[in-house]
Design a protein around this motif. Structure first.
Motif, PDB file in Angstrom:
ATOM      1  N   GLN A 103      34.078   1.559  -3.533  1.00 49.45           N
ATOM      2  CA  GLN A 103      34.947   3.004  -3.198  1.00 49.45           C
ATOM      3  C   GLN A 103      35.407   3.151  -4.148  1.00 49.45           C
ATOM      4  O   GLN A 103      36.528   3.888  -5.015  1.00 49.45           O
ATOM      5  CB  GLN A 103      35.153   3.268  -2.138  1.00 49.45           C
ATOM      6  N   ARG A 104      36.450   1.999  -4.792  1.00 52.12           N
ATOM      7  CA  ARG A 104      37.789   1.655  -5.097  1.00 52.12           C
ATOM      8  C   ARG A 104      37.517   2.000  -6.709  1.00 52.12           C
ATOM      9  O   ARG A 104      38.604   2.234  -7.386  1.00 52.12           O
ATOM     10  CB  ARG A 104      39.072   1.065  -4.927  1.00 52.12           C
ATOM     11  N   THR A 105      36.596   1.495  -6.739  1.00 48.51           N
ATOM     12  CA  THR A 105      35.922   0.733  -8.460  1.00 48.51           C
ATOM     13  C   THR A 105      35.236   2.327  -9.087  1.00 48.51           C
ATOM     14  O   THR A 105      35.043   2.692  -9.891  1.00 48.51           O
ATOM     15  CB  THR A 105      34.683  -0.293  -8.744  1.00 48.51           C
ATOM     16  N   ARG A 106      34.606   3.082  -8.214  1.00 50.08           N
ATOM     17  CA  ARG A 106      33.952   3.926  -8.043  1.00 50.08           C
ATOM     18  C   ARG A 106      32.138   3.745  -9.070  1.00 50.08           C
ATOM     19  O   ARG A 106      31.348   3.875  -8.350  1.00 50.08           O
ATOM     20  CB  ARG A 106      34.528   5.303  -8.998  1.00 50.08           C
ATOM     21  N   ASN A 107      32.647   3.258 -10.390  1.00 51.44           N
ATOM     22  CA  ASN A 107      30.916   3.032 -10.569  1.00 51.44           C
ATOM     23  C   ASN A 107      30.534   1.560 -10.501  1.00 51.44           C
ATOM     24  O   ASN A 107      31.147   0.817 -10.806  1.00 51.44           O
ATOM     25  CB  ASN A 107      31.644   3.365 -12.273  1.00 51.44           C
ATOM     26  N   VAL A 108      29.399   2.080  -9.903  1.00 49.08           N
ATOM     27  CA  VAL A 108      28.745   0.745  -9.580  1.00 49.08           C
ATOM     28  C   VAL A 108      27.265   0.042 -10.492  1.00 49.08           C
ATOM     29  O   VAL A 108      26.534   0.855 -10.999  1.00 49.08           O
ATOM     30  CB  VAL A 108      28.022   0.921  -8.739  1.00 49.08           C
ATOM     31  N   ASP A 109      27.658  -1.085 -10.958  1.00 52.02           N
ATOM     32  CA  ASP A 109      26.451  -1.158 -11.806  1.00 52.02           C
ATOM     33  C   ASP A 109      25.200  -1.577 -11.011  1.00 52.02           C
ATOM     34  O   ASP A 109      25.216  -1.385 -10.298  1.00 52.02           O
ATOM     35  CB  ASP A 109      26.468  -2.965 -12.738  1.00 52.02           C
ATOM     36  N   ASN A 110      24.044  -1.969 -11.990  1.00 53.44           N
ATOM     37  CA  ASN A 110      23.213  -1.325 -11.432  1.00 53.44           C
ATOM     38  C   ASN A 110      23.093  -3.025 -10.062  1.00 53.44           C
ATOM     39  O   ASN A 110      21.610  -2.483  -9.203  1.00 53.44           O
ATOM     40  CB  ASN A 110      21.670  -1.679 -12.273  1.00 53.44           C
ATOM     41  N   LEU A 111      23.206  -4.071 -11.202  1.00 52.22           N
ATOM     42  CA  LEU A 111      22.987  -5.475  -9.748  1.00 52.22           C
ATOM     43  C   LEU A 111      23.758  -5.524  -8.815  1.00 52.22           C
ATOM     44  O   LEU A 111      23.210  -5.596  -7.350  1.00 52.22           O
ATOM     45  CB  LEU A 111      22.739  -6.317 -10.714  1.00 52.22           C
ATOM     46  N   THR A 112      25.036  -5.597  -8.605  1.00 50.45           N
ATOM     47  CA  THR A 112      25.599  -4.798  -7.642  1.00 50.45           C
ATOM     48  C   THR A 112      25.601  -3.886  -6.657  1.00 50.45           C
ATOM     49  O   THR A 112      25.012  -4.187  -5.131  1.00 50.45           O
ATOM     50  CB  THR A 112      27.114  -4.463  -7.589  1.00 50.45           C
ATOM     51  N   GLY A 113      24.758  -2.329  -7.175  1.00 48.99           N
ATOM     52  CA  GLY A 113      24.156  -1.409  -6.286  1.00 48.99           C
ATOM     53  C   GLY A 113      23.274  -2.144  -5.312  1.00 48.99           C
ATOM     54  O   GLY A 113      23.087  -2.055  -4.748  1.00 48.99           O
TER      55      GLY A 113
END
Length: 215
Positions: A141-151
Motif C-alpha cells: 500500500q505504501r509503494t502502490r505500484n506492484v510488479d507482476n511477480l509480487t502481485g
C-alpha cells in the motif's frame, strides 16, 4: 485428503515458487516484506514441531520440509545475499511485526484445544499466520505500484487460504465429527485481510492494467 485441500497446498507452494523465482532469477526482493517472511518462518517452526515425533505420510513430511526450508532460505537471501539484500525496501517495510507475536501467543495460551506445549505452539502458529501478511500488505500500500511477480505471490497466498476455506466447508458437510473452531476463526480473519487486495488485483487483471493499490 480432498481435492480442495490439495489445490490449497499447491497454490501455497506456487506462491513460494513465484517468490523464489523473483529472488533467484531477477536477484531482487523489491516489494517483498522481510517482516512478513520472518513471521512465516516462525509460523512454520512452531507448527511443524511434530515432524520430529510423528509420521503421517510422505506427502505431509515433504511439504513440511519444503515450507521450513524455503521460508528460512527466503529470509537468508533478503538479509544476507550480497545482491538481493540491496533491493530490499527497508524504509517502507517498517511495520512493527514483533507486536503481532505477543498478542497471538497470549491468545493461544487462553484459547486452545488442549493446554500442552505442542498444542499451544500449534494454536499460536494459526493465530500468527492469520496476521502475518499484514506487513506485506502495508508495504504494498505504501509503494502502490506492484510488479507482476509480487502481485502473483500475494494472490497465490490468498488463493491458498480461499481453497482451505472450501476444504473446511466440504469436510464439515461430509465428516460428521469435523469441528475445528479455532482453525476456522483464524482462517476467516486471514482471508478477510486479503479482500481489498483481491479487489484491486482482479480489477487490474480485468482492465489489463498494472496493479496499483490505493494510498
Amino acid at each position: 485428503m480432498n481435492i480442495f485441500r490439495l489445490i490449497g497446498d499447491l497454490t501455497h507452494l506456487m506462491s513460494i515458487i513465484v517468490l523464489l523465482l523473483k529472488i533467484h532469477t531477477i536477484k531482487s526482493c523489491a516489494g517483498i516484506s522481510l517482516r512478513t517472511q520472518e513471521l512465516y518462518a516462525l509460523v512454520f517452526v512452531t507448527r511443524y514441531l511434530d515432524i520430529f515425533v510423528s509420521y503421517i505420510s510422505l506427502y505431509n513430511t515433504l511439504m513440511k520440509l519444503i515450507f521450513l526450508g524455503t521460508s528460512f532460505s527466503i529470509v537468508w537471501y533478503m538479509r544476507y545475499h550480497k545482491t538481493v539484500r540491496l533491493s530490499y525496501d527497508k524504509s517502507n517495510d517498517n511495520f512493527r511485526h514483533y507486536f503481532l507475536i505477543a498478542p497471538c501467543l497470549l491468545l493461544a495460551l487462553v484459547l486452545n484445544n488442549r493446554f500442552t506445549f505442542r498444542e499451544v505452539l500449534w494454536t499460536f502458529s494459526l493465530y500468527l499466520e492469520a496476521v502475518a501478511i499484514i506487513p506485506q500488505l502495508v508495504l504494498l500500500q505504501r509503494t502502490r505500484n506492484v510488479d507482476n511477480l509480487t502481485g502473483n505471490y500475494v494472490f497465490f497466498l490468498g488463493a491458498y487460504r480461499g481453497f482451505y476455506l472450501i476444504n473446511w466447508v466440504y469436510r464439515y458437510l461430509t465428516e460428521s465429527h469435523y469441528r475445528q473452531w479455532i482453525t476456522w476463526m483464524a482462517g476467516l480473519v486471514q482471508t478477510a485481510l486479503y479482500a481489498d487486495f483481491f479487489y484491486y488485483y482482479f480489477k487490474s487483471w480485468k482492465n489489463n492494467e498494472k496493479l496499483k493499490l490505493p494510498a
